[in-house]
Write an enzyme that holds these catalytic residues in place. Structure first.
Site, mmCIF file in Angstrom:
data_model
loop_
_atom_site.group_PDB
_atom_site.id
_atom_site.type_symbol
_atom_site.label_atom_id
_atom_site.label_comp_id
_atom_site.label_asym_id
_atom_site.label_seq_id
_atom_site.Cartn_x
_atom_site.Cartn_y
_atom_site.Cartn_z
ATOM 1 N N ARG A 36 0.804 -1.119 -0.001
ATOM 2 C CA ARG A 36 0.049 0.039 -0.015
ATOM 3 C C ARG A 36 1.048 1.240 0.063
ATOM 4 O O ARG A 36 0.601 2.436 -0.610
ATOM 5 C CB ARG A 36 -0.979 0.104 1.271
ATOM 6 C CG ARG A 36 -1.965 -0.849 1.137
ATOM 7 C CD ARG A 36 -2.802 -1.390 2.494
ATOM 8 N NE ARG A 36 -1.624 -1.744 3.506
ATOM 9 C CZ ARG A 36 -1.889 -1.938 5.008
ATOM 10 N NH1 ARG A 36 -3.013 -1.536 5.218
ATOM 11 N NH2 ARG A 36 -0.997 -2.361 5.705
ATOM 12 N N ASP A 62 -3.885 -3.081 -2.041
ATOM 13 C CA ASP A 62 -4.168 -3.479 -0.693
ATOM 14 C C ASP A 62 -4.547 -4.922 -0.956
ATOM 15 O O ASP A 62 -5.840 -5.322 -1.873
ATOM 16 C CB ASP A 62 -5.444 -2.698 -0.127
ATOM 17 C CG ASP A 62 -5.806 -3.297 1.207
ATOM 18 O OD1 ASP A 62 -5.732 -4.388 1.547
ATOM 19 O OD2 ASP A 62 -6.128 -2.453 1.800
ATOM 20 N N ASN A 89 3.959 -12.688 0.933
ATOM 21 C CA ASN A 89 4.490 -12.207 2.171
ATOM 22 C C ASN A 89 3.608 -11.193 2.890
ATOM 23 O O ASN A 89 3.764 -11.264 4.220
ATOM 24 C CB ASN A 89 5.892 -11.631 1.633
ATOM 25 C CG ASN A 89 6.464 -10.655 2.715
ATOM 26 O OD1 ASN A 89 6.900 -11.295 3.994
ATOM 27 N ND2 ASN A 89 6.251 -9.438 3.085
ATOM 28 N N TYR A 155 -4.266 -14.581 15.224
ATOM 29 C CA TYR A 155 -3.096 -14.576 14.202
ATOM 30 C C TYR A 155 -2.788 -15.845 14.079
ATOM 31 O O TYR A 155 -2.500 -16.245 12.969
ATOM 32 C CB TYR A 155 -2.070 -13.713 14.809
ATOM 33 C CG TYR A 155 -0.927 -13.698 14.253
ATOM 34 C CD1 TYR A 155 -0.913 -13.123 12.941
ATOM 35 C CD2 TYR A 155 0.106 -14.684 14.682
ATOM 36 C CE1 TYR A 155 0.235 -12.897 12.149
ATOM 37 C CE2 TYR A 155 1.553 -14.430 13.855
ATOM 38 C CZ TYR A 155 1.596 -13.848 12.702
ATOM 39 O OH TYR A 155 2.550 -13.734 11.854
HETATM 40 P P1 NDP Z 1 6.265 -5.693 8.232
HETATM 41 O O1 NDP Z 1 5.282 -5.170 9.272
HETATM 42 O O2 NDP Z 1 7.603 -5.157 8.389
HETATM 43 O O3 NDP Z 1 6.029 -5.843 6.729
HETATM 44 C C1 NDP Z 1 4.754 -6.187 6.489
HETATM 45 C C2 NDP Z 1 4.417 -5.945 5.028
HETATM 46 O O4 NDP Z 1 3.100 -6.454 4.666
HETATM 47 C C3 NDP Z 1 4.616 -4.431 4.640
HETATM 48 O O5 NDP Z 1 5.415 -4.277 3.445
HETATM 49 C C4 NDP Z 1 3.028 -3.915 4.369
HETATM 50 O O6 NDP Z 1 3.007 -2.801 3.603
HETATM 51 C C5 NDP Z 1 2.556 -5.363 4.012
HETATM 52 N N1 NDP Z 1 1.130 -5.237 3.954
HETATM 53 C C6 NDP Z 1 0.307 -5.284 5.101
HETATM 54 N N2 NDP Z 1 -1.130 -5.509 5.068
HETATM 55 C C7 NDP Z 1 -1.183 -5.136 3.778
HETATM 56 C C8 NDP Z 1 -2.228 -5.140 2.928
HETATM 57 N N3 NDP Z 1 -3.342 -5.081 3.176
HETATM 58 N N4 NDP Z 1 -2.019 -4.966 1.515
HETATM 59 C C9 NDP Z 1 -0.527 -4.962 0.890
HETATM 60 N N5 NDP Z 1 0.355 -5.189 1.776
HETATM 61 C C10 NDP Z 1 0.162 -5.213 3.034
HETATM 62 O O7 NDP Z 1 6.313 -7.233 9.116
HETATM 63 P P2 NDP Z 1 7.188 -8.468 8.456
HETATM 64 O O8 NDP Z 1 8.142 -8.108 7.361
HETATM 65 O O9 NDP Z 1 7.618 -9.270 9.546
HETATM 66 O O10 NDP Z 1 6.026 -9.489 8.030
HETATM 67 C C11 NDP Z 1 6.040 -10.154 6.782
HETATM 68 C C12 NDP Z 1 5.268 -11.321 6.850
HETATM 69 O O11 NDP Z 1 6.072 -12.163 7.743
HETATM 70 C C13 NDP Z 1 3.922 -11.477 7.431
HETATM 71 O O12 NDP Z 1 3.225 -12.295 6.695
HETATM 72 C C14 NDP Z 1 4.005 -11.652 8.797
HETATM 73 O O13 NDP Z 1 2.888 -12.555 9.420
HETATM 74 C C15 NDP Z 1 5.185 -13.020 8.765
HETATM 75 N N6 NDP Z 1 5.835 -13.194 9.778
HETATM 76 C C16 NDP Z 1 6.743 -12.304 10.774
HETATM 77 C C17 NDP Z 1 7.467 -12.711 11.822
HETATM 78 C C18 NDP Z 1 8.070 -11.584 12.609
HETATM 79 O O14 NDP Z 1 8.231 -11.871 13.796
HETATM 80 N N7 NDP Z 1 8.444 -10.337 12.149
HETATM 81 C C19 NDP Z 1 7.700 -14.025 12.216
HETATM 82 C C20 NDP Z 1 6.688 -15.035 11.264
HETATM 83 C C21 NDP Z 1 6.088 -14.545 10.298
HETATM 84 P P3 NDP Z 1 2.114 -1.870 3.305
HETATM 85 O O15 NDP Z 1 1.852 -1.443 4.931
HETATM 86 O O16 NDP Z 1 2.908 -0.801 2.479
HETATM 87 O O17 NDP Z 1 0.874 -1.984 2.643
HETATM 88 C C1 8X3 Z 2 5.259 -13.821 13.888
HETATM 89 C C2 8X3 Z 2 5.714 -14.628 15.264
HETATM 90 O O1 8X3 Z 2 5.619 -15.732 17.457
HETATM 91 O O2 8X3 Z 2 4.819 -13.334 17.032
HETATM 92 O O3 8X3 Z 2 4.370 -14.594 13.159
HETATM 93 O O4 8X3 Z 2 3.503 -15.024 16.091
HETATM 94 S S1 8X3 Z 2 4.768 -14.731 16.517
#
Ligand code: NDP
Ligand code: 8X3
Length: 258
Positions: A36, A62, A89, A155
């Protein structure tokens, strides 16, 4: 192996998605970056184009909107239509609450983004992959797709769903040349916790206090590993955790002065 391949990454404006963009760009892949926050995508695209001389197409969307996804994929210029790798992702956690105290809007946001967004994107791109009988879908799941923790029911449910969709997709695609993988991290320090706690930086920082979390690049490395195996090798799943984490709720923390 990835040179001139086309890789679409959702949620590329931050964290793991942005790190995947850097890693795939360094391997010479051309990128379609979606999120977004389009200004962040533009800045990342300029930096990666300069550094690696690759081509990048950015899309503001989105993933919760099926209409936006359909329109964006249909509007892709011809040379961008043959997507080789889709990295699903984009995702978030919103809140950390007992179910009976949870905000319904948080549930909608998590389920619509993490589950339905991933489904919409996959539904739009997979038919093209099937036509070319080539492709790879890499989902970003989580340890939360394997283990539930208190106050994380929704979640975790969304990430259990990603796990189920990944497995089901692999079954549905059996006999094709399309690979399906999931990379499931434990704690990664990104904007994830800031988003979960709605901008409360102190609460977000406390998640990683006294432990060494994964970096977004650690996860991107695992994604790259999946994508660079020979065509007959499908990495089904990578569960990747910090050494300081043994389970969703088991983290080793040291006091600051130790
Ligand atoms: P960030 O918050 O740093 O990045 C999340 C990304 O998702 C951003 O680029 C955001 O972009 C995008 N996003 C969120 N909602 C939307 C939407 N409605 N439409 C389009 N894009 C969207 O978090 P992470 O990099 O950590 O997260 C990435 C993935 O990894 C997620 O699926 C998360 O569940 C998963 N994950 C993360 C972990 C952690 O501990 N960090 C552990 C395990 C899994 P924008 O806001 O510009 O739309
Ligand atoms: C993100 C890791 O443990 O916060 O998916 O759910 S946790």
């Amino acid at each position: 192996m990835l040179k001139n391949k086309t890789v679409l990454i959702t949620g590329a404006s931050s964290g793991i998605g942005a790190a995947c963009a850097s890693q795939f760009a360094a391997m010479g892949a051309n990128l379609i970056l979606c999120a977004r926050q389009i200004e962040k995508l533009h800045a990342l695209a300029a930096q990666l184009q300069n550094a690696h001389g690759i081509e990048i197409h950015t899309i503001m969307l989105d993933v919760r909107s099926k209409e936006q996804i359909t329109a964006a994929i249909h509007a892709l210029p011809d040379k961008w239509k043959a997507i080789d790798i889709l990295i699903n992702n984009a995702g978030l956690a919103a809140g950390l609450d007992f179910l009976h105290e949870g905000q319904v809007q948080d549930w909608e946001d998590m389920i619509d983004t993490n589950v339905k967004g991933l489904l919409y994107m996959t539904r739009e791109i997979l038919p093209h992959m099937l036509k070319q009988n080539r492709g790879h879908i890499i989902n970003i799941g989580s340890i939360a797709g394997h283990q539930v923790y208190p106050k994380g029911a929704v979640y975790c449910a969304s990430k259990f769903a990603v796990n189920a969709i990944t497995q089901g997709l692999r079954m549905d695609l059996l006999g094709s040349r399309i690979r399906v993988s999931t990379v499931d991290p434990g704690a990664v320090e990104t904007n994830f916790s800031k988003v979960r706690f709605k901008g409360d930086e102190q609460r977000a920082a406390a998640v990683y206090e006294g432990m060494q979390p994964l970096t977004a690049l650690d996860v991107a490395d695992a994604v790259l590993y999946c994508a660079t195996r020979p065509a007959h090798v499908n990495i089904s799943e990578i569960l990747i955790m910090p050494t300081d984490q043994a389970a969703a709720t088991m983290v080793s923390r040291k006091a600051k002065d130790q």
